[in-house]
Scaffold this motif. Sequence first.
Motif, PDB file in Angstrom:
ATOM      1  N   UNK A 156      12.108   1.998  -0.794  1.00 11.18           N
ATOM      2  CA  UNK A 156      10.766   1.547  -0.441  1.00 11.18           C
ATOM      3  C   UNK A 156      10.308   0.596  -1.539  1.00 11.18           C
ATOM      4  N   UNK A 157       9.645  -0.476  -1.151  1.00  9.95           N
ATOM      5  CA  UNK A 157       9.239  -1.510  -2.119  1.00  9.95           C
ATOM      6  C   UNK A 157       7.762  -1.864  -1.934  1.00  9.95           C
ATOM      7  N   UNK A 158       7.125  -2.216  -3.045  1.00 12.04           N
ATOM      8  CA  UNK A 158       5.708  -2.578  -3.019  1.00 12.04           C
ATOM      9  C   UNK A 158       5.488  -4.075  -2.877  1.00 12.04           C
ATOM     10  N   UNK A 159       6.561  -4.850  -2.872  1.00  9.21           N
ATOM     11  CA  UNK A 159       6.415  -6.300  -2.750  1.00  9.21           C
ATOM     12  C   UNK A 159       7.684  -6.909  -2.162  1.00  9.21           C
ATOM     13  N   UNK A 160       7.531  -8.140  -1.682  1.00  8.81           N
ATOM     14  CA  UNK A 160       8.674  -8.871  -1.153  1.00  8.81           C
ATOM     15  C   UNK A 160       9.674  -9.191  -2.263  1.00  8.81           C
ATOM     16  N   UNK A 161       9.177  -9.371  -3.474  1.00  6.05           N
ATOM     17  CA  UNK A 161      10.058  -9.666  -4.609  1.00  6.05           C
ATOM     18  C   UNK A 161      10.995  -8.486  -4.876  1.00  6.05           C
TER      19      UNK A 161
ATOM     20  N   UNK B  26       0.847  -1.201   0.000  1.00  3.88           N
ATOM     21  CA  UNK B  26       0.000   0.000   0.000  1.00  3.88           C
ATOM     22  C   UNK B  26       0.881   1.250   0.000  1.00  3.88           C
ATOM     23  N   UNK B  27       0.681   2.105  -0.977  1.00  4.64           N
ATOM     24  CA  UNK B  27       1.509   3.304  -1.116  1.00  4.64           C
ATOM     25  C   UNK B  27       1.396   4.232   0.095  1.00  4.64           C
ATOM     26  N   UNK B  28       0.159   4.429   0.595  1.00  4.26           N
ATOM     27  CA  UNK B  28      -0.032   5.322   1.738  1.00  4.26           C
ATOM     28  C   UNK B  28       0.689   4.790   2.985  1.00  4.26           C
ATOM     29  N   UNK B  29       0.701   3.477   3.133  1.00  4.65           N
ATOM     30  CA  UNK B  29       1.392   2.874   4.283  1.00  4.65           C
ATOM     31  C   UNK B  29       2.896   3.103   4.176  1.00  4.65           C
ATOM     32  N   UNK B  30       3.439   2.973   2.952  1.00  6.48           N
ATOM     33  CA  UNK B  30       4.871   3.226   2.753  1.00  6.48           C
ATOM     34  C   UNK B  30       5.202   4.678   3.063  1.00  6.48           C
ATOM     35  N   UNK B  31       4.346   5.567   2.622  1.00  8.67           N
ATOM     36  CA  UNK B  31       4.583   7.000   2.836  1.00  8.67           C
ATOM     37  C   UNK B  31       4.544   7.358   4.324  1.00  8.67           C
ATOM     38  N   UNK B  32       3.624   6.728   5.064  1.00  5.87           N
ATOM     39  CA  UNK B  32       3.524   7.019   6.501  1.00  5.87           C
ATOM     40  C   UNK B  32       4.784   6.580   7.232  1.00  5.87           C
ATOM     41  N   UNK B  33       5.246   5.367   6.957  1.00  4.29           N
ATOM     42  CA  UNK B  33       6.472   4.885   7.602  1.00  4.29           C
ATOM     43  C   UNK B  33       7.654   5.772   7.216  1.00  4.29           C
ATOM     44  N   UNK B  34       7.720   6.152   5.947  1.00  8.06           N
ATOM     45  CA  UNK B  34       8.807   7.015   5.478  1.00  8.06           C
ATOM     46  C   UNK B  34       8.790   8.361   6.204  1.00  8.06           C
ATOM     47  N   UNK B  35       7.593   8.890   6.438  1.00  6.64           N
ATOM     48  CA  UNK B  35       7.457  10.151   7.170  1.00  6.64           C
ATOM     49  C   UNK B  35       7.955   9.997   8.602  1.00  6.64           C
ATOM     50  N   UNK B  36       7.583   8.890   9.230  1.00  8.08           N
ATOM     51  CA  UNK B  36       8.047   8.635  10.601  1.00  8.08           C
ATOM     52  C   UNK B  36       9.574   8.521  10.647  1.00  8.08           C
ATOM     53  N   UNK B  37      10.142   7.778   9.701  1.00 10.67           N
ATOM     54  CA  UNK B  37      11.597   7.589   9.669  1.00 10.67           C
ATOM     55  C   UNK B  37      12.319   8.917   9.470  1.00 10.67           C
ATOM     56  N   UNK B  38      11.732   9.786   8.659  1.00  7.85           N
ATOM     57  CA  UNK B  38      12.374  11.071   8.351  1.00  7.85           C
ATOM     58  C   UNK B  38      12.536  11.953   9.582  1.00  7.85           C
ATOM     59  N   UNK B  39      11.798  11.654  10.641  1.00 12.12           N
ATOM     60  CA  UNK B  39      11.907  12.446  11.871  1.00 12.12           C
ATOM     61  C   UNK B  39      13.020  11.947  12.797  1.00 12.12           C
ATOM     62  N   UNK B  40      13.696  10.872  12.378  1.00 10.20           N
ATOM     63  CA  UNK B  40      14.770  10.300  13.192  1.00 10.20           C
ATOM     64  C   UNK B  40      16.109  10.570  12.520  1.00 10.20           C
TER      65      UNK B  40
END
Length: 231
Positions: A34-39, A12-26
């Motif tokens: 960022x990847x959309x699949x395990x592959x 899910x793109x929105x889920x990736x963006x949220x985690x990325x936003x959180x990481x950017x604060x550290x």
Amino acid sequence: MKKYKCLIVDDEELARELIATHVSQLPDFEIVATCASAIEASSVLKKKTIDLLFLDIEMPVLKGTDFLKNLANKPKVIFTTAHREYAIESYELNVVDYLLKPITFERFFKAVEKFLDTQKTEQIIVEKEEQTHIFVQSNKKNIKVLFTDILYIESIKDYIKIHTRTGMLLIKHGLTTFEEKLDNRFVRIHRSYIVNSTKVTAFTKQDVEIGKIEIPIGDLYKKNALERLKA
């Protein structure tokens, strides 16, 4: 200052963006990809060194849990999922934490703190593994003692005797605080004894033998001592 390299995997793109936003604060963390699949993630892991993987579970083609099971060199993992039912399986996989969506920054930060704690612990282990000797003060001299030379250590009131291959050193020191300076080859088997497990020639539930020397195993230390000696 070390920057911890992160990989975010979620379909899910929105889920990736949220985690990325959180990481950017550290400030000590950076996102490698960022990847959309395990592959896709598999390809990144073959090319890049990753310290921390934020991994969704329910994804098309290959679930996050199955992906993790098949990884040869596993980074530390924090699962990010909307499904509670994988919690037990996730801890069997020894992940750092299990975050349920929607993921607040407060909960995300707690998970990252857990990751940092694992890094501190592993660093202590590495430092102990690399240590080869200790300096002890005896007769006003600082004497170098190699860990490989120590047979066992004995406590006598306010002193300890360090029994080595070549003799014995008597120093004024508490056994418990001295134990903290030793590496993982040393095992506390009694309130008055620590043995070098690599020098143990035989043991029972009651005692340890180092050559012809017999050293008792104390009841309070028996469970841990036997587990360590059998390892």
